[in-house]
Design a protein around this motif. Structure first.
Motif, PDB file in Angstrom:
ATOM      1  N   UNK A  64      27.477  37.887  55.528  1.00 46.40           N
ATOM      2  CA  UNK A  64      27.065  39.295  55.405  1.00 46.40           C
ATOM      3  C   UNK A  64      25.841  39.569  56.262  1.00 46.40           C
ATOM      4  N   UNK A  65      24.906  38.646  56.278  1.00 47.53           N
ATOM      5  CA  UNK A  65      23.698  38.842  57.077  1.00 47.53           C
ATOM      6  C   UNK A  65      24.001  38.770  58.576  1.00 47.53           C
ATOM      7  N   UNK A  66      24.807  37.778  58.955  1.00 47.19           N
ATOM      8  CA  UNK A  66      25.058  37.565  60.380  1.00 47.19           C
ATOM      9  C   UNK A  66      26.021  38.588  60.972  1.00 47.19           C
ATOM     10  N   UNK A  67      27.012  39.036  60.185  1.00 48.51           N
ATOM     11  CA  UNK A  67      28.053  39.913  60.717  1.00 48.51           C
ATOM     12  C   UNK A  67      27.874  41.385  60.358  1.00 48.51           C
ATOM     13  N   UNK A  68      27.174  41.654  59.247  1.00 47.00           N
ATOM     14  CA  UNK A  68      27.064  43.039  58.779  1.00 47.00           C
ATOM     15  C   UNK A  68      25.618  43.482  58.584  1.00 47.00           C
ATOM     16  N   UNK A  69      24.696  42.711  59.126  1.00 47.91           N
ATOM     17  CA  UNK A  69      23.288  43.087  59.039  1.00 47.91           C
ATOM     18  C   UNK A  69      22.774  43.161  57.617  1.00 47.91           C
ATOM     19  N   UNK A  70      23.374  42.403  56.716  1.00 46.96           N
ATOM     20  CA  UNK A  70      22.933  42.371  55.330  1.00 46.96           C
ATOM     21  C   UNK A  70      23.519  43.467  54.469  1.00 46.96           C
ATOM     22  N   UNK A  71      24.512  44.225  54.992  1.00 48.08           N
ATOM     23  CA  UNK A  71      25.073  45.365  54.265  1.00 48.08           C
ATOM     24  C   UNK A  71      26.298  44.907  53.467  1.00 48.08           C
ATOM     25  N   UNK A  72      26.140  44.787  52.161  1.00 48.88           N
ATOM     26  CA  UNK A  72      27.195  44.295  51.288  1.00 48.88           C
ATOM     27  C   UNK A  72      28.394  45.231  51.267  1.00 48.88           C
ATOM     28  N   UNK A  73      28.156  46.538  51.239  1.00 45.18           N
ATOM     29  CA  UNK A  73      29.248  47.511  51.128  1.00 45.18           C
ATOM     30  C   UNK A  73      30.222  47.392  52.291  1.00 45.18           C
ATOM     31  N   UNK A  74      29.732  47.113  53.497  1.00 39.97           N
ATOM     32  CA  UNK A  74      30.620  46.944  54.647  1.00 39.97           C
ATOM     33  C   UNK A  74      31.450  45.677  54.514  1.00 39.97           C
ATOM     34  N   UNK A  75      30.831  44.627  54.029  1.00 37.34           N
ATOM     35  CA  UNK A  75      31.540  43.366  53.851  1.00 37.34           C
ATOM     36  C   UNK A  75      32.671  43.515  52.834  1.00 37.34           C
ATOM     37  N   UNK A  76      32.430  44.236  51.755  1.00 39.17           N
ATOM     38  CA  UNK A  76      33.419  44.366  50.682  1.00 39.17           C
ATOM     39  C   UNK A  76      34.625  45.205  51.084  1.00 39.17           C
ATOM     40  N   UNK A  77      34.567  45.878  52.217  1.00 36.71           N
ATOM     41  CA  UNK A  77      35.719  46.641  52.700  1.00 36.71           C
ATOM     42  C   UNK A  77      36.809  45.732  53.256  1.00 36.71           C
ATOM     43  N   UNK A  78      36.427  44.497  53.583  1.00 34.21           N
ATOM     44  CA  UNK A  78      37.368  43.575  54.202  1.00 34.21           C
ATOM     45  C   UNK A  78      38.058  42.720  53.135  1.00 34.21           C
ATOM     46  N   UNK A  79      39.123  42.039  53.566  1.00 34.64           N
ATOM     47  CA  UNK A  79      39.842  41.165  52.657  1.00 34.64           C
ATOM     48  C   UNK A  79      38.938  40.035  52.195  1.00 34.64           C
ATOM     49  N   UNK A  80      39.414  39.362  51.180  1.00 33.10           N
ATOM     50  CA  UNK A  80      38.664  38.261  50.575  1.00 33.10           C
ATOM     51  C   UNK A  80      38.255  37.221  51.619  1.00 33.10           C
ATOM     52  N   UNK A  81      37.012  36.756  51.506  1.00 32.10           N
ATOM     53  CA  UNK A  81      36.493  35.770  52.457  1.00 32.10           C
ATOM     54  C   UNK A  81      35.733  34.702  51.686  1.00 32.10           C
ATOM     55  N   UNK A  82      36.036  33.430  51.969  1.00 31.07           N
ATOM     56  CA  UNK A  82      35.300  32.340  51.328  1.00 31.07           C
ATOM     57  C   UNK A  82      34.727  31.353  52.343  1.00 31.07           C
ATOM     58  N   UNK A  83      35.083  31.498  53.609  1.00 34.90           N
ATOM     59  CA  UNK A  83      34.516  30.621  54.636  1.00 34.90           C
ATOM     60  C   UNK A  83      34.760  29.156  54.357  1.00 34.90           C
ATOM     61  N   UNK A  94      38.129  33.127  42.619  1.00 32.78           N
ATOM     62  CA  UNK A  94      37.843  32.254  43.759  1.00 32.78           C
ATOM     63  C   UNK A  94      38.983  31.268  43.981  1.00 32.78           C
ATOM     64  N   UNK A  95      39.479  30.688  42.898  1.00 36.64           N
ATOM     65  CA  UNK A  95      40.591  29.734  42.986  1.00 36.64           C
ATOM     66  C   UNK A  95      41.874  30.458  43.383  1.00 36.64           C
ATOM     67  N   UNK A  96      42.086  31.649  42.815  1.00 41.47           N
ATOM     68  CA  UNK A  96      43.298  32.408  43.095  1.00 41.47           C
ATOM     69  C   UNK A  96      43.452  32.679  44.591  1.00 41.47           C
ATOM     70  N   UNK A  97      42.407  33.170  45.219  1.00 41.31           N
ATOM     71  CA  UNK A  97      42.492  33.530  46.640  1.00 41.31           C
ATOM     72  C   UNK A  97      42.637  32.282  47.518  1.00 41.31           C
ATOM     73  N   UNK A  98      41.991  31.197  47.140  1.00 38.87           N
ATOM     74  CA  UNK A  98      42.152  29.968  47.917  1.00 38.87           C
ATOM     75  C   UNK A  98      43.565  29.418  47.758  1.00 38.87           C
TER      76      UNK A  98
END
Length: 313
Positions: free
Chosen positions: A211-230, A304-308
């Motif tokens: 979120x910090x590296x890709x969205x400048x720390x903006x949580x709301x923008x990150x939550x618009x995308x599909x599930x992410x666990x890296x 978390x388990x479901x999406x993985x």
């Protein structure tokens, strides 16, 4: 958590040992090292020391004769006398002085494609170690960290018994300090992010970095995308590799169910005759959780388990 515990209580013990089992060292080596450190004079007894040396020499001979079939760290199979002597001396050390032993990553000893808590063939002696320190009298404490609950712990633990099992749940309100430390500034969206990842501190740390590296720390923008666990997906995948076919059948069924289901529903749908054992095993792995809903016991999969699990398809 274990390291924090160690800092707080180390002063209450005469001896403290932390051992990681990540590389699954042979039990005979662990016993030899523990006894040498815990013995008052810093040495093992002559009987156990001589037994260890003779067993290791025998293993070395087997390795030289069968280099492609016997691993170099093969345990002393077929020599229970040596292990029994080592376990007896370890308990004696724990009785004579107050010691704290921390065994990190106990789950490294467990087999793949077997129900939770099943030891690899070369690690079965650890089960007896755990049983003896849990049932014999002594004045010491042993702490295990494990992603899977060992069977002995599940069986012997209780609120009035000397063995206790503490299951770490996700962070809730306190997770905000982690998000603040990562520089996420939309404090009004903290609860949404924490809930989405079940308060899992490692998962939150991973996604907060994104979120910090890709969205400048903006949580709301990150939550618009599909599930992410890296990178957390790799950690869950390691747990998946240990599952039996029966466990996979139940997990694949539950991951498609947005609402919790009963055991009867699971048994009538999944084509396995081991649903009870498999479901219990999944719970010990923390891949399935039990809840009470409308006076019924039901089962579901954490988000978390479901999406993985879905990502494995």
């Amino acid at each position: 958590m274990a390291s924090k515990l160690l800092r707080e209580v180390a002063g209450d013990f005469d001896r403290v040992i932390w051992r990681s089992l990540d590389c699954t060292p042979p039990l005979i080596d662990i016993l030899s090292q523990l006894i040498a450190f815990l013995s008052a004079d810093g040495t093992t007894s002559s009987n156990f020391h001589q037994s260890c040396e003779s067993v290791k020499a025998a293993i070395a001979l087997r390795v030289r004769s069968l280099p492609h079939t016997v691993p170099e760290n093969s345990p002393p199979d077929g020599n229970p006398d040596c292990l029994n002597e080592g376990l007896r001396e370890l308990i004696d050390c724990l009785q004579r002085q107050r010691c704290l032993l921390i065994f990190d990553r106990w789950a490294s000893l467990f087999a793949e494609c077997a129900f939770a808590g099943t030891y690899r063939s070369e690690c079965r002696g650890y089960s007896e170690l755990l049983h003896q320190v849990a049932t014999l009298p002594h004045q010491s404490c042993i702490v295990l960290t494990s992603a899977v609950v060992p069977k002995a712990i599940a069986t012997l633990s209780g609120s009035q018994r000397p063995v206790r099992a503490f299951k770490l749940s996700g962070l809730h309100e306190d997770a905000k300090y982690l998000l603040q430390d990562k520089g996420l500034w939309e404090t009004e969206r903290y609860s949404d992010l924490i809930a989405a990842y079940g308060g899992n501190p490692l998962a939150l740390q991973i996604v907060s970095t994104t979120i910090w590296e890709m969205f400048g720390g903006q949580i709301s923008e990150f939550l618009k995308y599909d599930w992410f666990v890296g990178d957390y997906d790799d950690r869950i995948a390691r747990h998946f590799r240990q599952l039996t076919d029966s466990e996979w059948a139940i997990l694949n069924y539950l991951k498609k169910k947005p609402q919790p289901v009963t055991l009867i529903e699971i048994a009538s749908t999944c084509e396995t005759d081991q649903e009870l054992q498999a479901l219990e095993s999944l719970q010990r792995r923390s891949l399935v959780k039990q809840i009470r809903q409308n006076n019924q016991v039901k089962y579901t999969v954490p988000n978390l388990v479901r999406h993985c699990a879905i990502a494995q398809d």
